[in-house]
Write an enzyme that holds these catalytic residues in place. Structure first.
Site, PDB file in Angstrom:
ATOM      1  N   ARG A 111       0.837  -1.190   0.000  1.00 60.53           N
ATOM      2  CA  ARG A 111       0.000   0.000   0.000  1.00 60.53           C
ATOM      3  C   ARG A 111       0.880   1.252   0.000  1.00 60.53           C
ATOM      4  O   ARG A 111       1.686   1.438   0.911  1.00 60.53           O
ATOM      5  CB  ARG A 111      -0.923  -0.010   1.223  1.00 60.53           C
ATOM      6  CG  ARG A 111      -2.022   1.029   1.095  1.00 60.53           C
ATOM      7  CD  ARG A 111      -3.194   0.650   1.931  1.00 60.53           C
ATOM      8  NE  ARG A 111      -2.872   0.698   3.344  1.00 60.53           N
ATOM      9  CZ  ARG A 111      -3.742   1.034   4.279  1.00 60.53           C
ATOM     10  NH1 ARG A 111      -4.974   1.332   3.955  1.00 60.53           N
ATOM     11  NH2 ARG A 111      -3.405   1.052   5.541  1.00 60.53           N
ATOM     12  N   THR A 115      -0.764   7.594  -1.298  1.00 57.38           N
ATOM     13  CA  THR A 115      -2.071   7.475  -1.983  1.00 57.38           C
ATOM     14  C   THR A 115      -2.971   6.423  -1.318  1.00 57.38           C
ATOM     15  O   THR A 115      -4.168   6.388  -1.585  1.00 57.38           O
ATOM     16  CB  THR A 115      -1.868   7.044  -3.445  1.00 57.38           C
ATOM     17  OG1 THR A 115      -1.294   5.731  -3.447  1.00 57.38           O
ATOM     18  CG2 THR A 115      -0.952   8.002  -4.182  1.00 57.38           C
ATOM     19  N   ASP A 207      -3.566 -10.252  12.704  1.00 57.89           N
ATOM     20  CA  ASP A 207      -2.829 -10.186  11.437  1.00 57.89           C
ATOM     21  C   ASP A 207      -2.517 -11.607  10.966  1.00 57.89           C
ATOM     22  O   ASP A 207      -1.708 -12.310  11.580  1.00 57.89           O
ATOM     23  CB  ASP A 207      -1.536  -9.380  11.640  1.00 57.89           C
ATOM     24  CG  ASP A 207      -0.849  -9.120  10.309  1.00 57.89           C
ATOM     25  OD1 ASP A 207      -0.711  -7.940   9.942  1.00 57.89           O
ATOM     26  OD2 ASP A 207      -0.459 -10.094   9.622  1.00 57.89           O
ATOM     27  N   ASP A 210       1.255 -12.399  10.143  1.00 55.40           N
ATOM     28  CA  ASP A 210       2.074 -12.539  11.352  1.00 55.40           C
ATOM     29  C   ASP A 210       1.771 -13.849  12.066  1.00 55.40           C
ATOM     30  O   ASP A 210       2.691 -14.512  12.582  1.00 55.40           O
ATOM     31  CB  ASP A 210       1.804 -11.371  12.311  1.00 55.40           C
ATOM     32  CG  ASP A 210       2.586 -10.130  11.913  1.00 55.40           C
ATOM     33  OD1 ASP A 210       3.540 -10.243  11.117  1.00 55.40           O
ATOM     34  OD2 ASP A 210       2.235  -9.044  12.407  1.00 55.40           O
TER      35      ASP A 210
END
Ligand code: URA
Length: 216
Positions: A111, A115, A207, A210
């Site tokens: 990402r 933006t 997550d 993870d």
């Protein structure tokens, strides 16, 4: 095997008790990395049965010990599992156990901090994608931004079909996918309540990357 219910026409909720039980074990914060990975592997195998339910079959002549017959077989090589890095790799082992002949593609997206849009950093697919059916795998369909970007990129290769297989999703992720890709069927083990302000699914499981790789 599993019973499917369809909360919306394009979302298949795999609500088999074994899948639900294993998912609950994975959600617990004290599940070890080893058991999280093992459970994800087992659920991926079970969900592979559902996502391949309408795979085309071929009539093949075979010999049983008693006589010749025309039997049904699948051509696993026509299927491509595309893993969205890195958490998607946690689903690959399970689905490949069930369809060992399938091909595998990888797509890496990050990402952009300015933006907030997904940017592709890795893309490797088998050849002749226009002859293949794709199942994109990622444990979490959360904001849906990476999933939409991955599917948009894959559509450039004109595959025969694209499905999306995840462990968990939420209304926001489904809406994002439907808005851009209403043709893509989603297979999930649960539709959780909502996203939090950091883009995590609630109640979720944390997550996924993870927890699969033990990196938290
Ligand atoms: N990705 C994750 O790993 N977990 C979430 O809850 C959302 C996205």
């Amino acid at each position: 095997m599993t019973t499917l219910t369809q909360p919306t026409p394009q979302v298949h909720l795999v609500n088999h008790p074994l899948v639900q039980h294993k998912l609950s074990l994975m959600r617990r914060k004290d599940a070890s990395t080893n058991s999280f990975r093992t459970l994800l592997n087992e659920i991926s195998m079970l969900m592979a049965y559902e996502v391949t339910r309408d795979m085309p079959m071929q009539d093949v002549e075979i010999e049983t010990p008693l006589e010749t017959m025309t039997a049904k077989m699948i051509d696993g090589k026509k299927l491509v599992f595309v893993s969205i890095l890195r958490a998607g790799n946690g689903i690959l082992d399970g689905v490949l156990t069930v369809v060992p002949g399938a091909r595998v593609g990888h797509i890496g997206l990050y990402r952009d901090p300015n933006t907030l849009q997904p940017v592709e950093y890795y893309f490797k697919m088998p050849k002749d994608m226009e002859e293949r059916d794709i199942v994109v795998v990622d444990p979490m369909l959360a904001t849906g931004n990476s999933a939409v970007a991955a599917v948009s990129r894959l559509k450039q290769l004109k595959p025969k079909s694209i499905k999306f297989l995840c462990l968990l999703t939420c209304p926001e992720g489904i809406a994002t996918m439907h808005k851009t890709h209403p043709d893509v069927e989603i297979f999930t083990a649960a539709i959780d309540r909502q996203l939090n302000e950091h883009g995590y699914i609630l109640p979720g499981l944390g997550d996924a990357g993870d927890r699969i790789f033990g990196t938290q």
